[in-house]
Design an enzyme around this catalytic site. Structure first.
Site, PDB file in Angstrom:
ATOM      1  N   GLU A 106       0.818  -1.204   0.000  1.00 14.51           N
ATOM      2  CA  GLU A 106       0.000   0.000   0.000  1.00 14.51           C
ATOM      3  C   GLU A 106       0.852   1.253   0.000  1.00 14.51           C
ATOM      4  O   GLU A 106       1.929   1.289   0.568  1.00 14.51           O
ATOM      5  CB  GLU A 106      -0.901   0.017   1.238  1.00 14.51           C
ATOM      6  CG  GLU A 106      -2.264  -0.542   0.938  1.00 14.51           C
ATOM      7  CD  GLU A 106      -3.233  -0.254   2.060  1.00 14.51           C
ATOM      8  OE1 GLU A 106      -4.431  -0.157   1.765  1.00 14.51           O
ATOM      9  OE2 GLU A 106      -2.815  -0.126   3.213  1.00 14.51           O
ATOM     10  N   CYS A 127       3.189   8.453   1.426  1.00 17.34           N
ATOM     11  CA  CYS A 127       3.710   7.494   2.396  1.00 17.34           C
ATOM     12  C   CYS A 127       3.929   6.173   1.664  1.00 17.34           C
ATOM     13  O   CYS A 127       2.991   5.586   1.132  1.00 17.34           O
ATOM     14  CB  CYS A 127       2.673   7.342   3.513  1.00 17.34           C
ATOM     15  SG  CYS A 127       3.051   6.042   4.681  1.00 17.34           S
ATOM     16  N   CYS A 134       6.502  -7.295   7.627  1.00 13.90           N
ATOM     17  CA  CYS A 134       7.587  -6.765   8.452  1.00 13.90           C
ATOM     18  C   CYS A 134       8.005  -7.842   9.444  1.00 13.90           C
ATOM     19  O   CYS A 134       7.161  -8.527  10.010  1.00 13.90           O
ATOM     20  CB  CYS A 134       7.140  -5.509   9.190  1.00 13.90           C
ATOM     21  SG  CYS A 134       8.451  -4.810  10.217  1.00 13.90           S
ATOM     22  N   CYS A 138       6.203  -5.719  16.051  1.00 12.76           N
ATOM     23  CA  CYS A 138       5.758  -4.883  17.171  1.00 12.76           C
ATOM     24  C   CYS A 138       4.334  -5.304  17.521  1.00 12.76           C
ATOM     25  O   CYS A 138       3.507  -5.524  16.628  1.00 12.76           O
ATOM     26  CB  CYS A 138       5.805  -3.408  16.791  1.00 12.76           C
ATOM     27  SG  CYS A 138       7.475  -2.894  16.336  1.00 12.76           S
ATOM     28  N   CYS A 141       1.134  -3.436  15.992  1.00 15.42           N
ATOM     29  CA  CYS A 141       1.140  -2.978  14.593  1.00 15.42           C
ATOM     30  C   CYS A 141       0.552  -4.004  13.634  1.00 15.42           C
ATOM     31  O   CYS A 141       0.921  -5.179  13.665  1.00 15.42           O
ATOM     32  CB  CYS A 141       2.571  -2.641  14.189  1.00 15.42           C
ATOM     33  SG  CYS A 141       2.751  -2.207  12.452  1.00 15.42           S
ATOM     34  N   CYS A 355      -1.203   6.123   7.668  1.00 19.78           N
ATOM     35  CA  CYS A 355      -0.264   5.154   7.122  1.00 19.78           C
ATOM     36  C   CYS A 355       0.474   4.339   8.161  1.00 19.78           C
ATOM     37  O   CYS A 355       1.385   3.612   7.824  1.00 19.78           O
ATOM     38  CB  CYS A 355       0.684   5.817   6.145  1.00 19.78           C
ATOM     39  SG  CYS A 355       2.046   6.689   6.854  1.00 19.78           S
TER      40      CYS A 355
HETATM   41  N1  SAH Z   1       8.876   0.109  10.528  1.00 21.36           N
HETATM   42  C1  SAH Z   1       9.062   1.505  10.570  1.00 21.36           C
HETATM   43  C2  SAH Z   1       8.268   2.219   9.515  1.00 21.36           C
HETATM   44  C3  SAH Z   1       6.781   2.097   9.649  1.00 21.36           C
HETATM   45  S1  SAH Z   1       6.214   3.624  10.198  1.00 21.36           S
HETATM   46  C4  SAH Z   1       8.723   2.034  11.952  1.00 21.36           C
HETATM   47  O1  SAH Z   1       8.181   1.283  12.749  1.00 21.36           O
HETATM   48  O2  SAH Z   1       9.058   3.175  12.218  1.00 21.36           O
HETATM   49  C5  SAH Z   1       4.659   3.270  10.809  1.00 21.36           C
HETATM   50  C6  SAH Z   1       4.415   4.076  12.073  1.00 21.36           C
HETATM   51  O3  SAH Z   1       3.069   3.828  12.521  1.00 21.36           O
HETATM   52  C7  SAH Z   1       5.335   3.631  13.197  1.00 21.36           C
HETATM   53  O4  SAH Z   1       5.684   4.720  14.007  1.00 21.36           O
HETATM   54  C8  SAH Z   1       4.433   2.682  13.950  1.00 21.36           C
HETATM   55  O5  SAH Z   1       4.882   2.489  15.246  1.00 21.36           O
HETATM   56  C9  SAH Z   1       3.105   3.390  13.856  1.00 21.36           C
HETATM   57  N2  SAH Z   1       1.952   2.516  14.122  1.00 21.36           N
HETATM   58  C10 SAH Z   1       1.854   1.189  13.946  1.00 21.36           C
HETATM   59  N3  SAH Z   1       0.643   0.744  14.325  1.00 21.36           N
HETATM   60  C11 SAH Z   1      -0.043   1.816  14.762  1.00 21.36           C
HETATM   61  C12 SAH Z   1      -1.345   2.013  15.305  1.00 21.36           C
HETATM   62  N4  SAH Z   1      -2.174   0.993  15.445  1.00 21.36           N
HETATM   63  N5  SAH Z   1      -1.699   3.264  15.660  1.00 21.36           N
HETATM   64  C13 SAH Z   1      -0.871   4.309  15.483  1.00 21.36           C
HETATM   65  N6  SAH Z   1       0.370   4.189  14.971  1.00 21.36           N
HETATM   66  C14 SAH Z   1       0.783   2.965  14.622  1.00 21.36           C
HETATM   67 FE1  SF4 Z   2       7.387  -3.322  11.581  1.00 22.31          FE
HETATM   68 FE2  SF4 Z   2       5.117  -2.186  12.406  1.00 22.31          FE
HETATM   69 FE3  SF4 Z   2       7.140  -2.496  14.091  1.00 22.31          FE
HETATM   70 FE4  SF4 Z   2       7.369  -0.689  12.117  1.00 22.31          FE
HETATM   71  S1  SF4 Z   2       5.900  -0.630  13.815  1.00 22.31           S
HETATM   72  S2  SF4 Z   2       8.903  -2.190  12.782  1.00 22.31           S
HETATM   73  S3  SF4 Z   2       6.193  -1.734  10.502  1.00 22.31           S
HETATM   74  S4  SF4 Z   2       5.988  -4.149  13.106  1.00 22.31           S
END
Ligand code: SAH
Ligand code: SF4
Length: 375
Positions: A106, A127, A134, A138, A141, A355
């Site tokens: 996406e 974005c 991934c 986390c 996420c 995003c």
């Molecule tokens: N993997 C990289 C790039 C992805 S950025 C990273 O983690 O930085 C995506 C952003 O959205 C990250 O800051 C992530 O922590 C955040 N994110 C993931 N799930 C989310 C959620 N449910 N609500 C708000 N932010 C979220």
């Molecule tokens: Fe991967 Fe989501 Fe963690 Fe970013 S926030 S490193 S996309 S699992």
């Protein structure tokens, strides 16, 4: 021998053509040299590809017919096929792209009026995703839920911009690597894509208008700092102590907060530039004011900016966003400590809302999860 490993798609044995969008000027010079062609043709090629956005090699009228045929046989100018578009021009538009090997990624186009990290931009922001899935898992996420499938090639990263510009009828002047995937786990291809996106012969997007977000891959942050480009760095911190971070981000077991901050000192030294911390507020996990105090102490010396993001609920995950009162209390501790911090308040009107958690819903709705993650 020309190394196309950063440019090629890692899959699709039946389609050996390399995406022209992952080829830099020097890659072309090398390839042309091997074909017995003069180097200056490289400039003509990138002008056709990125300047004029040619759709076929046959329209490249200042190149000889034999060369055009060889290009046609080895390279592709195909845009990423759009599987689905959702949203609208005044909010955000999400593009679901189908890749050559049948996987999906996406890309989100965010209009100028929507804020990012608390700041309003006068430019449209794109974005982009850097991987399919991934590996970092986390706990909060959606992108990490199905695990890791593969890296995107440089051509697929640049291809997202070229296709989104065309489909969305916009010129992209701002980019964030905040889509699916961990960009720093795909560093060689990310670096190649950044070069092409930034170059005057490429998409000419200012380095200061490109933000790479990472969950904290410390050694790779140090490597990224060596790239001579003033790109921006955002850190997904989400916890001020190892105890909290360990609970929600497995990457912390590998690179704990001390290690992460050492890499940020290297970044600051090299780039003379501050970083942004993304901090999702999750109820009962990382939202108590004690975390805010520690966060303020740790980040003040870096003169960093903190972007607080109330958690967006993900179906199937137990986490919730804290009450508005708790969000404000957290913000106020940071501000009183002299830290520059913002909190997203308007629902849905922020890049992170758009995003931060890509793919899963769309794919479930379309029944695509299995095809996208099976490997
Ligand atoms: N993997 C990289 C790039 C992805 S950025 C990273 O983690 O930085 C995506 C952003 O959205 C990250 O800051 C992530 O922590 C955040 N994110 C993931 N799930 C989310 C959620 N449910 N609500 C708000 N932010 C979220
Ligand atoms: Fe991967 Fe989501 Fe963690 Fe970013 S926030 S490193 S996309 S699992």
């Amino acid at each position: 021998m020309i190394d196309l490993s950063a440019s090629t798609s890692s899959a699709s044995p039946d389609s050996p053509r390399v995406s022209a969008y992952g080829m830099s000027l020097s890659d072309w010079e090398e390839w042309l040299g091997a074909q017995g062609q003069p180097k200056f043709r490289a400039k003509q090629l990138v002008e056709w590809i990125f300047g004029k956005r040619a759709k076929t090699f046959s329209e490249m009228s200042n190149l000889g017919a034999a060369l055009r045929q060889r290009l046609e046989a080895s390279f592709s100018l195909a845009r990423l096929p759009v599987s689905k578009v959702s949203g609208s021009q005044d909010t955000t538009r999400k593009f679901l792209f189908r890749l050559e090997d049948g996987r999906y990624v996406e890309t989100v186009m965010i209009p100028a009026s929507v804020s990012f990290a608390g700041e309003r931009s006068d430019r449209i922001t794109l974005c982009v995703s850097s991987q399919v899935g991934c590996a970092y898992g986390c706990k909060f996420c959606a992108s990490g839920l199905a695990g890791f499938t593969r890296n995107l090639s440089a051509g697929e990263i640049v291809g997202q911009v070229i296709t989104a510009e065309e489909e969305g009828n916009e010129v992209v002047r701002n980019m964030v690597f905040m889509g699916m995937g961990e960009p720093l786990a795909n560093l060689p291809r990310l670096a190649k894509a950044l070069e092409i996106l930034n170059a005057p012969w490429g998409l000419n997007i200012g380095a200061r208008h490109m933000t790479v977000s990472t969950s904290g891959l410390a050694p790779q942050i140090e490597k990224l700092a060596e790239i001579p480009m003033q790109i921006r760095l955002a850190i997904s911190l989400h916890g001020a102590t190892d105890e909290v971070r360990d609970r929600i981000m497995p990457v912390n077991a590998k690179y704990n907060i001390d290690r992460l901050f050492r890499s940020l000192a290297v970044w600051k030294e090299q780039k003379k530039q501050m970083v942004t911390f993304e901090y999702i507020l999750i109820e009962g996990v990382n939202d108590d004011v004690e975390q805010a105090r520690i966060l303020a102490k740790r980040t003040r010396a870096l003169r960093a900016k903190i972007n607080l993001i109330p958690y967006n609920t993900v179906e199937g995950l137990p986490w919730k966003r804290p009450s508005e009162q708790q969000q404000q209390a957290f913000l106020s501790v940071l501000r009183k400590a002299g830290v520059s911090a913002t909190l997203r308040t308007e629902k849905g009107h922020d890049i992170n809302a758009a995003c931060g958690q890509l793919r899963l819903k769309e794919e479930t709705a379309e029944g695509l999860v299995v095809s996208a993650v099976a490997s």
